[in-house]
Design an enzyme around this catalytic site. Structure first.
Site, mmCIF file in Angstrom:
data_model
loop_
_atom_site.group_PDB
_atom_site.id
_atom_site.type_symbol
_atom_site.label_atom_id
_atom_site.label_comp_id
_atom_site.label_asym_id
_atom_site.label_seq_id
_atom_site.Cartn_x
_atom_site.Cartn_y
_atom_site.Cartn_z
ATOM 1 N N LYS A 27 0.758 -1.295 0.210
ATOM 2 C CA LYS A 27 0.105 0.117 0.274
ATOM 3 C C LYS A 27 0.578 1.366 0.238
ATOM 4 C CE LYS A 27 -2.676 -1.237 3.854
ATOM 5 N NZ LYS A 27 -1.944 -2.324 4.323
ATOM 6 N N ARG B 122 -9.588 0.622 9.543
ATOM 7 C CA ARG B 122 -9.110 -0.434 9.622
ATOM 8 C C ARG B 122 -10.048 -1.479 9.937
ATOM 9 N NH1 ARG B 122 -3.676 0.182 9.044
ATOM 10 N NH2 ARG B 122 -2.124 -1.633 9.924
ATOM 11 N N ARG C 224 12.213 -9.114 4.054
ATOM 12 C CA ARG C 224 12.273 -7.067 3.955
ATOM 13 C C ARG C 224 12.771 -7.305 5.203
ATOM 14 N NH1 ARG C 224 7.992 -4.952 1.024
ATOM 15 N NH2 ARG C 224 6.978 -5.402 3.228
ATOM 16 N N ARG D 105 10.996 -1.746 12.870
ATOM 17 C CA ARG D 105 10.193 -1.181 13.315
ATOM 18 C C ARG D 105 9.677 -2.665 14.596
ATOM 19 N NH1 ARG D 105 4.662 0.018 9.592
ATOM 20 N NH2 ARG D 105 4.197 -2.017 11.427
ATOM 21 N N ARG E 135 -0.325 -8.296 14.135
ATOM 22 C CA ARG E 135 -1.085 -7.929 12.397
ATOM 23 C C ARG E 135 -1.787 -8.783 11.209
ATOM 24 N NH1 ARG E 135 4.368 -5.368 11.759
ATOM 25 N NH2 ARG E 135 3.101 -4.480 9.636
HETATM 26 P P1 ADP Z 1 0.570 -1.765 8.810
HETATM 27 O O1 ADP Z 1 2.679 -1.746 8.068
HETATM 28 O O2 ADP Z 1 0.781 -3.120 9.566
HETATM 29 O O3 ADP Z 1 -0.280 -2.333 7.007
HETATM 30 P P2 ADP Z 1 0.368 0.658 9.748
HETATM 31 O O4 ADP Z 1 2.189 1.190 9.528
HETATM 32 O O5 ADP Z 1 -0.465 0.872 8.916
HETATM 33 O O6 ADP Z 1 0.584 -1.051 9.037
HETATM 34 O O7 ADP Z 1 0.112 0.519 11.307
HETATM 35 C C1 ADP Z 1 0.675 0.037 12.435
HETATM 36 C C2 ADP Z 1 0.106 -0.173 13.185
HETATM 37 O O8 ADP Z 1 -0.915 1.416 13.798
HETATM 38 C C3 ADP Z 1 -1.272 -1.326 13.515
HETATM 39 O O9 ADP Z 1 -0.518 -2.132 13.551
HETATM 40 C C4 ADP Z 1 -2.158 -0.386 14.107
HETATM 41 O O10 ADP Z 1 -1.490 -1.369 15.863
HETATM 42 C C5 ADP Z 1 -2.470 1.162 14.438
HETATM 43 N N1 ADP Z 1 -3.510 1.799 13.449
HETATM 44 C C6 ADP Z 1 -3.017 2.150 12.196
HETATM 45 N N2 ADP Z 1 -3.629 2.363 11.792
HETATM 46 C C7 ADP Z 1 -4.888 2.053 12.018
HETATM 47 C C8 ADP Z 1 -6.269 2.077 12.245
HETATM 48 N N3 ADP Z 1 -6.710 2.911 11.075
HETATM 49 N N4 ADP Z 1 -7.041 2.033 13.318
HETATM 50 C C9 ADP Z 1 -5.985 1.161 14.254
HETATM 51 N N5 ADP Z 1 -5.003 0.933 14.557
HETATM 52 C C10 ADP Z 1 -4.162 1.129 13.237
#
Ligand code: ADP
Length: 271
Positions: free
Chosen positions: A13, A88, A127, A139, A150
């Site tokens: 994404k 989400r 990665r 991270r 996740r």
């Molecule tokens: P990923 O790399 O898993 O796609 P993101 O960088 O988008 O994840 O988000 C990392 C973390 O931030 C998620 O695992 C969650 O804890 C929190 N988070 C991000 N966006 C949301 C959301 N829309 N609702 C709830 N938690 C979120």
């Protein structure tokens, strides 16, 4: 253009959002990045979110919805935005629908990046290993156990959005397993089709408002042809200025992230 990129962690994404930022000059809003910034800055939201994020669980809807509601009101979001990581959950999607309708807006497309989960895990793990080997920061939530959590949060809470947006008629699915450039081309094709179809119908509220405005205001006189051609020239030069800006953004696409011109976050692997 207002669109959502939907897909599990590691689906690409972030990478595709950066491409779209450069191509269309709209901003990318990543709730993950916004939350990480809040954690780093030690704000009350950040303090609430830190542990939840480190566990790989989802931050409560009210918090995330409020962050997005504030962000999309900013002037730089007026031209459109790409939501990456939001919504989400179904309640977040419903809140977004209400938010947009309140501004007389609607989504133009929801693009689902469909990926194979096993390949995804391998992709993220390799990665992360490569980043570690290069000595780059990784991270907290990139450990294999948290990654599984996740993914299961995605399956349980986010995947139902696919049916939600399919019902709304906005869902478009793209194969996320092909090379990055091919995914980008497929998304562009989807968006071109949407654009051709006139993008999203405006919300009923907006249509009612503009009908009321039309009933009040007398029709504008037609622009005389000489002036019209001048305006035409002006908008052409504006368009080429916009293209130049996009060209510049392409050279440093990270700068456009979240529209804040801020630094990319450490450890984001662009998915
Ligand atoms: P990923 O790399 O898993 O796609 P993101 O960088 O988008 O994840 O988000 C990392 C973390 O931030 C998620 O695992 C969650 O804890 C929190 N988070 C991000 N966006 C949301 C959301 N829309 N609702 C709830 N938690 C979120």
């Amino acid at each position: 253009m207002r669109l959502i990129l939907l897909g599990p962690p590691g689906a690409g994404k972030g990478t595709q959002a950066q491409h779209l930022v450069a191509k269309y000059g709209i901003i990318q809003l990543s709730t993950g990045d916004m939350l990480r910034a809040a954690v780093k800055a030690g704000t009350p939201v950040g303090r609430q979110a830190a542990d939840i994020m480190a566990r790989g669980a989802l931050v409560p809807d009210e918090i995330v919805v409020e962050i997005v509601a504030q962000r999309i009101k900013q002037p730089d979001a007026r031209n459109g935005f790409i939501l990456d990581g939001f919504p989400r959950t179904v309640p977040q999607a419903q809140a977004l629908d209400r938010m947009l309708a309140g501004h007389g807006l609607a989504l133009d497309a929801v693009v689902e990046l469909r990926v194979d989960e096993d390949a995804l895990l391998r992709r993220i793990e390799s990665r992360v290993a490569a980043m570690k080997a290069r000595g780059e920061p990784v991270r907290d939530d990139d450990s294999p156990e948290v990654l599984h959590r996740r993914l299961s949060a995605y399956r349980g809470q986010t995947e139902p959005l696919i049916a939600y947006y399919r019902r709304q008629g906005t869902l478009r699915t793209v194969d996320g397993m092909v090379p990055i450039g091919e995914v980008a081309t497929a998304i562009e094709r989807v968006l071109a089709r949407q654009r051709k179809a006139g993008f999203a119908p405006r919300s009923r509220g907006a249509v009612r408002k503009s009908k009321r405005a039309a009933a009040k205001k007398p029709a504008k006189p037609k622009i005389a042809s000489k002036r019209a051609s001048k305006i035409g020239r002006k908008s052409k030069s504006r368009a080429s200025a916009a293209r130049r800006r996009v060209g510049a953004a392409r050279k440093s696409p990270r700068g456009a992230r979240n529209g804040a011109g801020g630094k990319p976050r450490a450890g984001k692997r662009g998915h």
